[in-house]
Design an enzyme around this catalytic site. Sequence first.
Site, PDB file in Angstrom:
ATOM      1  N   ASP A  97       0.809  -1.134  -0.135  1.00  0.00           N
ATOM      2  CA  ASP A  97       0.001   0.035  -0.041  1.00  0.00           C
ATOM      3  C   ASP A  97       0.875   1.259  -0.009  1.00  0.00           C
ATOM      4  O   ASP A  97       2.148   1.011   0.330  1.00  0.00           O
ATOM      5  CB  ASP A  97      -0.914  -0.051   1.133  1.00  0.00           C
ATOM      6  CG  ASP A  97      -2.140   1.074   1.075  1.00  0.00           C
ATOM      7  OD1 ASP A  97      -3.099   0.938   1.941  1.00  0.00           O
ATOM      8  OD2 ASP A  97      -2.065   1.749   0.039  1.00  0.00           O
ATOM      9  N   ASP A 271      -7.838  -7.131   1.655  1.00  0.00           N
ATOM     10  CA  ASP A 271      -6.939  -7.109   2.577  1.00  0.00           C
ATOM     11  C   ASP A 271      -7.450  -6.534   3.971  1.00  0.00           C
ATOM     12  O   ASP A 271      -8.474  -5.754   3.754  1.00  0.00           O
ATOM     13  CB  ASP A 271      -5.706  -6.242   2.239  1.00  0.00           C
ATOM     14  CG  ASP A 271      -5.865  -4.994   2.718  1.00  0.00           C
ATOM     15  OD1 ASP A 271      -6.494  -4.197   2.000  1.00  0.00           O
ATOM     16  OD2 ASP A 271      -5.177  -4.697   4.077  1.00  0.00           O
ATOM     17  N   CYS A 309     -12.819 -27.026  11.773  1.00  0.00           N
ATOM     18  CA  CYS A 309     -11.588 -26.574  11.054  1.00  0.00           C
ATOM     19  C   CYS A 309     -10.594 -27.716  11.207  1.00  0.00           C
ATOM     20  O   CYS A 309     -10.379 -28.470  11.978  1.00  0.00           O
ATOM     21  CB  CYS A 309     -11.181 -25.303  11.745  1.00  0.00           C
ATOM     22  SG  CYS A 309      -9.707 -24.717  11.084  1.00  0.00           S
ATOM     23  N   CYS A 311      -7.181 -26.758  10.625  1.00  0.00           N
ATOM     24  CA  CYS A 311      -5.852 -26.010  11.013  1.00  0.00           C
ATOM     25  C   CYS A 311      -4.904 -26.611  12.120  1.00  0.00           C
ATOM     26  O   CYS A 311      -5.492 -27.414  12.749  1.00  0.00           O
ATOM     27  CB  CYS A 311      -5.951 -24.666  10.907  1.00  0.00           C
ATOM     28  SG  CYS A 311      -6.427 -23.938  12.530  1.00  0.00           S
ATOM     29  N   CYS A 314      -6.410 -25.994  15.417  1.00  0.00           N
ATOM     30  CA  CYS A 314      -7.562 -27.000  15.682  1.00  0.00           C
ATOM     31  C   CYS A 314      -7.309 -28.327  15.793  1.00  0.00           C
ATOM     32  O   CYS A 314      -8.044 -28.879  16.522  1.00  0.00           O
ATOM     33  CB  CYS A 314      -8.798 -26.499  14.786  1.00  0.00           C
ATOM     34  SG  CYS A 314      -9.092 -24.882  14.962  1.00  0.00           S
ATOM     35  N   HIS A 340      -4.872 -19.443  13.154  1.00  0.00           N
ATOM     36  CA  HIS A 340      -6.215 -20.088  12.829  1.00  0.00           C
ATOM     37  C   HIS A 340      -7.239 -19.062  12.110  1.00  0.00           C
ATOM     38  O   HIS A 340      -7.942 -19.292  11.057  1.00  0.00           O
ATOM     39  CB  HIS A 340      -7.037 -20.520  14.233  1.00  0.00           C
ATOM     40  CG  HIS A 340      -8.533 -20.625  13.956  1.00  0.00           C
ATOM     41  ND1 HIS A 340      -9.126 -21.613  13.274  1.00  0.00           N
ATOM     42  CD2 HIS A 340      -9.610 -19.678  13.987  1.00  0.00           C
ATOM     43  CE1 HIS A 340     -10.468 -21.572  13.192  1.00  0.00           C
ATOM     44  NE2 HIS A 340     -10.637 -20.426  13.498  1.00  0.00           N
TER      45      HIS A 340
HETATM   46  C1  LIG Z   1     -12.233  -1.461   9.302  1.00  0.00           C
HETATM   47  O1  LIG Z   1     -10.739  -1.681   9.763  1.00  0.00           O
HETATM   48  C2  LIG Z   1      -9.846  -0.214  10.094  1.00  0.00           C
HETATM   49  O2  LIG Z   1      -9.864   0.244   8.862  1.00  0.00           O
HETATM   50  C3  LIG Z   1      -8.590  -0.082   8.299  1.00  0.00           C
HETATM   51  C4  LIG Z   1      -9.183  -0.843   7.270  1.00  0.00           C
HETATM   52  N1  LIG Z   1      -9.850   0.043   6.308  1.00  0.00           N
HETATM   53  C5  LIG Z   1      -9.067   0.698   5.100  1.00  0.00           C
HETATM   54  N2  LIG Z   1      -9.548   1.591   4.173  1.00  0.00           N
HETATM   55  C6  LIG Z   1      -8.573   1.957   3.532  1.00  0.00           C
HETATM   56  C7  LIG Z   1      -8.631   2.559   2.451  1.00  0.00           C
HETATM   57  C8  LIG Z   1      -7.310   3.171   1.769  1.00  0.00           C
HETATM   58  C9  LIG Z   1      -7.240   4.008   0.642  1.00  0.00           C
HETATM   59  O3  LIG Z   1      -8.216   4.652   0.293  1.00  0.00           O
HETATM   60  N3  LIG Z   1      -6.006   4.229   0.217  1.00  0.00           N
HETATM   61  C10 LIG Z   1      -5.108   3.617   0.562  1.00  0.00           C
HETATM   62  N4  LIG Z   1      -3.817   3.810  -0.157  1.00  0.00           N
HETATM   63  N5  LIG Z   1      -5.030   2.717   1.201  1.00  0.00           N
HETATM   64  C11 LIG Z   1      -6.331   2.150   2.367  1.00  0.00           C
HETATM   65  C12 LIG Z   1      -6.238   1.262   3.166  1.00  0.00           C
HETATM   66  C13 LIG Z   1      -7.496   1.159   3.828  1.00  0.00           C
HETATM   67  N6  LIG Z   1      -7.733   0.251   4.868  1.00  0.00           N
HETATM   68  C14 LIG Z   1      -7.914  -1.041   9.191  1.00  0.00           C
HETATM   69  O4  LIG Z   1      -6.558  -0.703   8.936  1.00  0.00           O
HETATM   70  C15 LIG Z   1      -8.489  -0.793  10.480  1.00  0.00           C
HETATM   71  O5  LIG Z   1      -7.862   0.026  11.270  1.00  0.00           O
END
Ligand SMILES: CO[C@@H]1O[C@H](CNc2nc3cc4c(=O)[nH]c(N)nc4cc3[nH]2)[C@@H](O)[C@H]1O
Length: 377
Positions: A97, A271, A309, A311, A314, A340
């Site tokens: 990222d 992810d 499971c 794994c 488990c 897990h």
């Molecule tokens: C729901 O869990 C919380 O929220 C985060 C996951 N939600 C999330 N939305 C995202 C949006 C973007 C984006 O617009 N641009 C780039 N470059 N990377 C992104 C990474 C992202 N991750 C977890 O870290 C956790 O804190």
Amino acid sequence: MIVTAAITYEHIKTCKQSGARLGRIHTPHGIIETPVFMPVGTQATVKTMSPEELKEMDARIILSNTYHLFLRPGHELVREAGGLHKFMNWDRAILTDSGGFQVFSLSEMRKITEEGVHFRSHLNGDKLFLSPEVVMEIENALGPDIMMAFDECAPYPADYDYVKKSMERTTRWAERCLKSHARPHDQALFGIVQGGMYEDLRKQSAKDLTSLDFPGYAIGGLSVGEPKHLMYEMLECTVPLLPSDKPRYLMGVGSPDALIEGAIRGVDMFDCVLPTRIARNGTTMTSQGRLVVRNAQYANDFGPLDPECDCYTCRNYSRAYLRHLIKADETFGLRLTTYHNLHFLVTLMSKVRQAIMDDRLLDFRDEFFEQYGLIGN
Ligand SMILES: CO[C@@H]1O[C@H](CNc2nc3cc4c(=O)[nH]c(N)nc4cc3[nH]2)[C@@H](O)[C@H]1O
């Protein structure tokens, strides 16, 4: 500008019942069956897991993060080590990222300009700067197979004018990333669709980015605290505008229901830190729903965490043992719950792929929600 990419997307079939698709992403570090869940290894490690354990559960691609590795140990050190694959001894695919989320969610004292973002390190307060050009240099040094463009993940909620200006700047930043991308032949650069929760801005962002012809597209700005129905609505207006011969990656999504609902709406890659993060406080995902194994009710429960499971955790350890380790803050306990949870999500996605093959993903969703205890919508 035609960017010859390092990856190719092979469409295998579309589910007759749901519009979900089965595919393969061919990368320089192996083939990824999609839809796929990607374990998150922010600081060049999927917390408490070894590469061998990740391969045991058939993880094909993992994430790492530009922002974190830029701050520590520094991208030049990773370049000197021969890149991320060598540094962390992982010979399958890696996606990084760009920091577009972390710089807005982790650092203090941010100043966003057309040029880039001035901020202070959340580790030591150092004054730092990230721009499309700097981020491309960092990701080039880290050497992942797939890298994200530098974007702004607009906060939620945010007003229309702010989101419009932010989304338009993200598109300009995406163009600058393409221009300064040094190795398109062995690193695929994905554009990231923004636009907040505004349908017209989402469509504009998708149109602008697809005209730049990236080898893959991420959908950003979601899973930022909005209600799930809003996330699904934004998917429904965005995914159809993305090319069907390129991968679609929904960033930051990892609960079982959201993975299934995202696949139904045509998403190929997911992810989230959720499975690894909740594992560290003893919360697990099981076929019967969430199970907080540190709870007292499991003190004398000598059965497996998840009877359905197979794994390593488990097959070899009881709920009572896991509870004991977690309560005693024993590292091995974190490893067992993490193993897990990741195995659960990676396996869930293989079941999703099978359901697509059998043209029955909606039926699978209903069965899964029934058993997992989720109110399907
Ligand atoms: C729901 O869990 C919380 O929220 C985060 C996951 N939600 C999330 N939305 C995202 C949006 C973007 C984006 O617009 N641009 C780039 N470059 N990377 C992104 C990474 C992202 N991750 C977890 O870290 C956790 O804190």
